[in-house]
Write an enzyme that holds these catalytic residues in place. Sequence first.
Site, PDB file in Angstrom:
ATOM      1  N   ALA A   1       0.830  -1.207   0.000  1.00  0.00           N
ATOM      2  CA  ALA A   1       0.000   0.000   0.000  1.00  0.00           C
ATOM      3  C   ALA A   1       0.864   1.257   0.000  1.00  0.00           C
ATOM      4  O   ALA A   1       2.032   1.218   0.392  1.00  0.00           O
ATOM      5  CB  ALA A   1      -0.872  -0.002   1.244  1.00  0.00           C
TER       6      ALA A   1
ATOM      7  N   GLY B   1       0.820  -5.543   1.506  1.00  0.00           N
ATOM      8  CA  GLY B   1      -0.444  -5.898   0.866  1.00  0.00           C
ATOM      9  C   GLY B   1      -0.238  -6.663  -0.435  1.00  0.00           C
ATOM     10  O   GLY B   1      -1.066  -7.492  -0.818  1.00  0.00           O
TER      11      GLY B   1
ATOM     12  N   GLU C   1       0.169 -10.140   0.526  1.00  0.00           N
ATOM     13  CA  GLU C   1      -1.121 -10.650   1.016  1.00  0.00           C
ATOM     14  C   GLU C   1      -2.032 -11.032  -0.162  1.00  0.00           C
ATOM     15  O   GLU C   1      -2.772 -12.012  -0.093  1.00  0.00           O
ATOM     16  CB  GLU C   1      -1.780  -9.618   1.934  1.00  0.00           C
ATOM     17  CG  GLU C   1      -1.052  -9.534   3.270  1.00  0.00           C
ATOM     18  CD  GLU C   1      -1.602  -8.466   4.191  1.00  0.00           C
ATOM     19  OE1 GLU C   1      -1.635  -7.294   3.757  1.00  0.00           O
ATOM     20  OE2 GLU C   1      -2.013  -8.788   5.316  1.00  0.00           O
TER      21      GLU C   1
ATOM     22  N   GLU D   1       5.200  -4.529   7.227  1.00  0.00           N
ATOM     23  CA  GLU D   1       4.314  -3.596   7.950  1.00  0.00           C
ATOM     24  C   GLU D   1       4.840  -3.254   9.344  1.00  0.00           C
ATOM     25  O   GLU D   1       4.697  -2.132   9.814  1.00  0.00           O
ATOM     26  CB  GLU D   1       2.901  -4.192   8.080  1.00  0.00           C
ATOM     27  CG  GLU D   1       2.093  -4.212   6.785  1.00  0.00           C
ATOM     28  CD  GLU D   1       2.347  -5.443   5.917  1.00  0.00           C
ATOM     29  OE1 GLU D   1       3.392  -6.103   6.091  1.00  0.00           O
ATOM     30  OE2 GLU D   1       1.492  -5.730   5.060  1.00  0.00           O
TER      31      GLU D   1
HETATM   32  C1  LIG Z   1      -4.571  -1.830   2.640  1.00  0.00           C
HETATM   33  C2  LIG Z   1      -3.722  -3.020   2.800  1.00  0.00           C
HETATM   34  C3  LIG Z   1      -2.571  -2.811   3.677  1.00  0.00           C
HETATM   35  C4  LIG Z   1      -1.375  -3.152   3.262  1.00  0.00           C
HETATM   36  C5  LIG Z   1      -0.192  -2.895   4.093  1.00  0.00           C
HETATM   37  C6  LIG Z   1       0.977  -2.451   3.277  1.00  0.00           C
HETATM   38  O1  LIG Z   1       1.141  -2.838   2.151  1.00  0.00           O
HETATM   39  S1  LIG Z   1       2.048  -1.394   4.046  1.00  0.00           S
HETATM   40  C7  LIG Z   1       3.303  -1.098   2.855  1.00  0.00           C
HETATM   41  C8  LIG Z   1       4.213  -2.243   2.798  1.00  0.00           C
HETATM   42  N1  LIG Z   1       5.280  -1.961   1.898  1.00  0.00           N
HETATM   43  C9  LIG Z   1       6.431  -1.432   2.314  1.00  0.00           C
HETATM   44  O2  LIG Z   1       6.635  -1.155   3.469  1.00  0.00           O
HETATM   45  C10 LIG Z   1       7.451  -1.209   1.235  1.00  0.00           C
HETATM   46  C11 LIG Z   1       8.266   0.008   1.521  1.00  0.00           C
HETATM   47  N2  LIG Z   1       9.207   0.259   0.469  1.00  0.00           N
HETATM   48  C12 LIG Z   1      10.396  -0.351   0.399  1.00  0.00           C
HETATM   49  O3  LIG Z   1      10.762  -1.197   1.171  1.00  0.00           O
HETATM   50  C13 LIG Z   1      11.313   0.102  -0.696  1.00  0.00           C
HETATM   51  O4  LIG Z   1      10.929   1.388  -1.081  1.00  0.00           O
HETATM   52  C14 LIG Z   1      11.320  -0.844  -1.898  1.00  0.00           C
HETATM   53  C15 LIG Z   1       9.938  -1.100  -2.405  1.00  0.00           C
HETATM   54  C16 LIG Z   1      12.004  -2.161  -1.523  1.00  0.00           C
HETATM   55  C17 LIG Z   1      12.147  -0.181  -3.036  1.00  0.00           C
HETATM   56  O5  LIG Z   1      13.415   0.177  -2.543  1.00  0.00           O
HETATM   57  P1  LIG Z   1      14.367   1.134  -3.390  1.00  0.00           P
HETATM   58  O6  LIG Z   1      15.630   1.288  -2.590  1.00  0.00           O
HETATM   59  O7  LIG Z   1      14.465   0.636  -4.769  1.00  0.00           O
HETATM   60  O8  LIG Z   1      13.608   2.507  -3.501  1.00  0.00           O
HETATM   61  P2  LIG Z   1      13.261   3.559  -2.345  1.00  0.00           P
HETATM   62  O9  LIG Z   1      13.115   2.899  -1.029  1.00  0.00           O
HETATM   63  O10 LIG Z   1      14.240   4.663  -2.450  1.00  0.00           O
HETATM   64  O11 LIG Z   1      11.848   4.084  -2.794  1.00  0.00           O
HETATM   65  C18 LIG Z   1      11.713   4.906  -3.944  1.00  0.00           C
HETATM   66  C19 LIG Z   1      10.580   5.876  -3.766  1.00  0.00           C
HETATM   67  O12 LIG Z   1       9.350   5.178  -3.558  1.00  0.00           O
HETATM   68  C20 LIG Z   1       8.748   5.570  -2.351  1.00  0.00           C
HETATM   69  N3  LIG Z   1       8.054   4.403  -1.768  1.00  0.00           N
HETATM   70  C21 LIG Z   1       8.515   3.158  -1.689  1.00  0.00           C
HETATM   71  N4  LIG Z   1       7.608   2.350  -1.148  1.00  0.00           N
HETATM   72  C22 LIG Z   1       6.544   3.115  -0.883  1.00  0.00           C
HETATM   73  C23 LIG Z   1       5.281   2.857  -0.299  1.00  0.00           C
HETATM   74  N5  LIG Z   1       4.915   1.624   0.088  1.00  0.00           N
HETATM   75  N6  LIG Z   1       4.423   3.882  -0.155  1.00  0.00           N
HETATM   76  C24 LIG Z   1       4.748   5.140  -0.565  1.00  0.00           C
HETATM   77  N7  LIG Z   1       5.942   5.442  -1.132  1.00  0.00           N
HETATM   78  C25 LIG Z   1       6.813   4.438  -1.282  1.00  0.00           C
HETATM   79  C26 LIG Z   1       9.913   6.054  -1.496  1.00  0.00           C
HETATM   80  O13 LIG Z   1       9.475   6.939  -0.517  1.00  0.00           O
HETATM   81  C27 LIG Z   1      10.779   6.733  -2.539  1.00  0.00           C
HETATM   82  O14 LIG Z   1      10.216   7.976  -2.832  1.00  0.00           O
HETATM   83  P3  LIG Z   1      11.140   9.215  -3.169  1.00  0.00           P
HETATM   84  O15 LIG Z   1      10.186  10.330  -3.385  1.00  0.00           O
HETATM   85  O16 LIG Z   1      11.928   8.823  -4.384  1.00  0.00           O
HETATM   86  O17 LIG Z   1      12.024   9.434  -1.987  1.00  0.00           O
END
Ligand SMILES: CC/C=C/CC(=O)SCCNC(=O)CCNC(=O)[C@H](O)C(C)(C)COP(=O)(O)OP(=O)(O)OC[C@H]1O[C@@H](n2cnc3c(N)ncnc32)[C@H](O)[C@@H]1OP(=O)(O)O
Length: 721
Positions: A56, A96, A99, A119
Amino acid sequence: MFHAQIPFDRIPHQFKSGLLCRSSQSEKDGLKKADADPSVKAVMICGENGKFSAGADIRGFSSPKRHGVALSPIVSLIESSEKPVVAAIEGVALGGGLEVALGCHYRVAHAKARMGLPEVTIGLLPGAEGTQRLPRLIGVPAALDMITTGKHIPATEALKLGLVDEIVEENTIEAAIRLANKVIGQPLEPRRLSLKPVPKLPNMEAFLREALVKVKRQARGCLAPELCVQAVRAATERPFAEGVRRERELFGLLLSSGQAQALQYAFFAERAVRRWAAPGGASWSSAAPQPVRKAAVIGLGTMGRGIVTSLVKANIPVVALEQDLEYLNKGRKAVMLLLEREAMKMEGGAQTLDFHNPARLQFTVDFDLLCDVDLVIEAVFENMALKKEIFHKLSKICKPGALLCTNTSALNIDEIASATNRPQQVIGTHFFSPAHVMRLLEIIYGRHTSPTAIATAMQLAKALKKVGVVVGNCFGFVGNRMMFPYVQQAVFLLEEGSRPEAVDQVLEDFGFKIGPFRMSDLAGLDVGWRSRKEQGLTGPSLAAGTPARQRHGQRYSPLPDLLCEQGRFGQKTGKGWYQYERAGGRTATPDPWLHDFLSQYRDTHGIQSRFIDQEEILERCLFSLINEGFAILAEGIASGPEHLDVIYINGYGWPKHRGGPMFYASTVGLPRVLAKLQKYSEAHPDVPGLRPNAFLKKLVAVRSPPLKEWMSYLSHQSPKL
Ligand SMILES: CC/C=C/CC(=O)SCCNC(=O)CCNC(=O)[C@H](O)C(C)(C)COP(=O)(O)OP(=O)(O)OC[C@H]1O[C@@H](n2cnc3c(N)ncnc32)[C@H](O)[C@@H]1OP(=O)(O)O
């Protein structure tokens, strides 16, 4: 065959992974349509652009419009489909996203894919039935490990755990379609995870109890890991639907706990600090780094050894230099030991690190071997004259483009740079001990440091898998400068009646890994003593007649100096603020000698001992640190509060679930921080660290705007930025 693509919201910038869309109508409709269409025999779900889903959009969790978890009905719908549904996992399947894959009947993953339920790292738990399905699929121990740590596992491990059915080296989507065609007509009941029992363990109760104790110990005061264990416990004790209800309840608790908000802030703060800015308008968007193909480290003490290890782990060839053969051999042994330990932790072991190859790691006493390196990190002890001598030599020996870094925790970068003929290539790189473990790299630009030098240091941080934070040059930079008033208050509290164990307990209960006195014993009291002697605050250079508890008209505590004079340097001598089982011992126990010493000290100086409550201990230590943070922001030493928070979380053991000191101040409320500082400052007018900073006062005067707006209230951006 029907291909359903999870709807993706593209994240701006370079990020190509998809995020789950919060509106779920379209995929619901798609799945329903596929189920109803007799020509569709199976369904394959994949992501876009080679990524399954990163879960998400984290920003959505703090949106006021968010109501409940919208993903569960879709996962249920997928699972209850009468046609086989196969997930084709490429890139990442996180949160998610995973999931959704767990709702599918089969999962095919690319060999390079990574999966996880992260999460917990953003203060939540998998709230779309993941805590109920995963233990049914891979068993409680493995599921609990993934859910409570949030770690991302590679596809090979996922296959071993039974999380995926197949891994492929090439086209995942074609492989998923092949599998779907193969299983058409086979019974789906055994593939519906919600119908499976959780595999039994002979000692389930004891296992869960121990797991709870473990997460409580590891994440002091952090709620999410504990509630993750409770959710998995529900899976073991209740039918699926009841387990889901419990999961939802616990998810709601976390969502409103405040900790989730802090951890999500920390997630974005860590990414925001990559967008650095420096004097003259230079910034991450315009400056390009230079390649670092070969590096050198000067000095193989504790810091140098860790830095060499870090570079070797990052696959950067290193020349390690010491002043003489005796030190070199000692350093070489220690580095090899560290590298062997690191290799054991890695897949592929020593072969991956290749540290026995002299082309990758060379030990020398010959400065001339530094002539072809792209970057030097000087890591000798904190002595300005010695550092200047080394930098003078480096500017003669190193090739013209080489970047010259100094690992210092406080010294003036400009003064070090003045010893060279290329101050634009001199930069501070403050590593934290142990340097191959700690994630923080404070990067300090001097007056002449070029944007290329900053970009290269940031690139180095990334290569070393560290968080680089760019800051300006001042005594102690950001981290240690904020630490001084914190430690000072801790010592003043002892003078006034407290004990080291009481102060440490309050700060450890707050969530710090170790309190200030345990930390000081670990780091060695002699380090600060040497620095204070150099500053003329104690020792032979102190002017005769200086009052014992005053320096430059301000309150000063000679307590740490007195301990050092007694040879109490902390763990290394077996005695410091605590006593230890032996010199080098690690188990701190309160020391009756120290308690008597404190009583005598108070008598000598006519201090009336008083009981100091936990609130005062916490507030005086933390608010003085935060107050210094406002001064740093106002002076332009850091470009935003996120920088200070990322430094504290990654370098100083600040509890991440409290979001860093400046975020914490914003949650306590700036008016309260100001009022308390005013109160303590009135009681201790000779302590400048308690005098509320003008920037804090200004923010309160403009009704405490949200943290992300603070910097816009600085009337002028400092010339440093
Ligand atoms: C409704 C159902 C509920 C579901 C629960 C969930 O799904 S909670 C979310 C779970 N997912 C995460 O926690 C993933 C978080 N992200 C990461 O671990 C990493 O970003 C990645 C996906 C492994 C990619 O890593 P990488 O090093 O390649 O890139 P960055 O970390 O630098 O990310 C790039 C930009 O993307 C933004 N971003 C990444 N993930 C999310 C996210 N889940 N939500 C919003 N934004 C996300 C990150 O902030 C970076 O943005 P910039 O503007 O470039 O800084």
